[in-house]
Design a protein around this motif. Sequence first.
Motif: not given
Length: 118
Positions: A51-58
Amino acid sequence: MRTLCSSTLIGEFFVIGFAALVAMKDPDLAMSTVWTVSGIAMFLCVLLCGLVTRPGGVALGWTLQIALIASGFIVPTMFFLGAIFAALWWASVHYGKKVDEAKARFAAQADSSTPDAA
């Protein structure tokens, strides 16, 4: 960015597992509680790799970093290890974005310099 962040998260996965082994020695903590909390955190590490590259992942990754530091109240060494992993997370996000931007620039330059074969 995905590769650097995922590497950090997998490292955290193992650190959380080892911290759970240490926390099991605390007579005030139930083994089921230690492994439930640790298991959820370990699962989140693996889930965030995707999920790191999806919105909110970071942002979710930062939440995990804060939780890792806060786990120092149970296993004091985790204050130090959590801070180290928070620094690694920052570096992974910061430099990962720079690498992604450089890759996009090089790809754009390669596309513009390729003559049309029409």
